[in-house]
Design a protein around this motif. Structure first.
Motif, PDB file in Angstrom:
ATOM      1  N   TYR A   1       0.723  -1.273  -0.005  1.00  0.00           N
ATOM      2  CA  TYR A   1      -0.008  -0.030   0.107  1.00  0.00           C
ATOM      3  C   TYR A   1       0.805   1.145   0.043  1.00  0.00           C
TER       4      TYR A   1
ATOM      5  N   GLN B   1       0.649   5.251   0.930  1.00  0.00           N
ATOM      6  CA  GLN B   1      -0.137   6.112   1.694  1.00  0.00           C
ATOM      7  C   GLN B   1       0.539   7.702   1.576  1.00  0.00           C
TER       8      GLN B   1
ATOM      9  N   PRO C   1      -4.510   4.489   3.226  1.00  0.00           N
ATOM     10  CA  PRO C   1      -3.542   3.721   2.256  1.00  0.00           C
ATOM     11  C   PRO C   1      -4.099   3.383   1.118  1.00  0.00           C
TER      12      PRO C   1
ATOM     13  N   LEU D   1      -4.145   0.492  -2.349  1.00  0.00           N
ATOM     14  CA  LEU D   1      -3.360  -0.809  -2.871  1.00  0.00           C
ATOM     15  C   LEU D   1      -2.571  -0.204  -4.171  1.00  0.00           C
TER      16      LEU D   1
END
Lengths: 112, 116
Positions: free
Chosen positions: A36, A38, A44, A46
């Motif tokens: 992930y 962020q 987050p 994928l």
């Protein structure tokens, strides 16, 4: 006990360089390994994921390398760009419990 | 379609106050998850719903934490008698399918809780 161990904690890479983030796990019950991305103030998202019966998966500049015998997997970001500057989390998932376990994160800074 | 939304985005509470955090998942998503993310750490699992059923609450740190999803859509995480160690970002995520069927987990932006 942390189920997924991630390193390094932070990473500085020059634009155009390769960023490599590593994760390790112990539980052989895991059967899906996502990464992930962020950004500050966001949840987050994928980025890329792999199943343990595959040793490598590539999507654009992002590649996961998976070593089942060593219980390790890594994210490689080729031709790193300043826009890639974010925190990256590896994770591991157990289908039957529908449960994700996250690493502690790597803060990537790509210098222009 | 809208993604996962959470409200409020920021919450400041005095120690001992009760707080309620709301999550609106993506419409039609069966699974809903709550995570706690401490500063500089990865998300830590709190609890999981399949529709309205809370199937796993093993990550809730104490009986001060309570979550519900009464109609299988919106969920609320309630923290009673907040403590300073509860300060964190609380993330909600939803996914289309149930256990045993992998589908992508979509996260909301989180609620940053600060307990003074």
């Amino acid at each position: 006990q942390q189920q997924v161990k991630q390193s390094p904690q932070s990473l500085i890479v020059q634009k155009g360089g390769i960023s490599i983030i590593n994760c390790a796990y112990e539980n052989t019950a895991f059967d899906y390994f996502p990464w992930y991305q962020q950004f500050p103030g966001k949840g987050p998202a994928l980025l890329i994921a792999i199943r343990p019966d595959v040793s490598e998966k590539k999507e654009g500049r992002f590649t996961i390398s998976f070593n089942k015998s060593a219980k390790q997997f890594s994210l490689h970001i080729m031709d790193s760009q300043p826009g890639d500057s974010a925190t990256y989390f590896c994770a591991a998932y157990i289908y039957n419990f529908n449960k994700f376990y996250f690493g502690s994160g790597t803060k990537l800074n790509v210098k222009p | 379609g809208a993604g996962v939304s959470q409200s409020p985005r920021y919450k400041v509470a005095k120690r001992g106050q009760d707080v309620a955090l709301r999550c609106d998942p993506i419409s039609g998503h069966v699974s809903l998850f709550w995570y706690q993310q401490a500063l500089g750490q990865g998300p830590e699992f709190l609890t999981y719903f399949q529709n309205e059923a809370q199937l796993d609450k093993s990550g809730l740190p104490s009986d001060r934490f309570f979550a519900e999803r009464p109609e299988g859509s919106v969920s609320t995480l309630k923290i009673q008698r907040t403590q300073q160690e509860d300060s964190a970002v609380y993330l909600c995520a939803s996914s289309l399918r149930d256990r045993g069927q992998l589908s992508e987990q979509f996260f909301g932006p989180g609620t940053r809780l600060t307990v003074l």
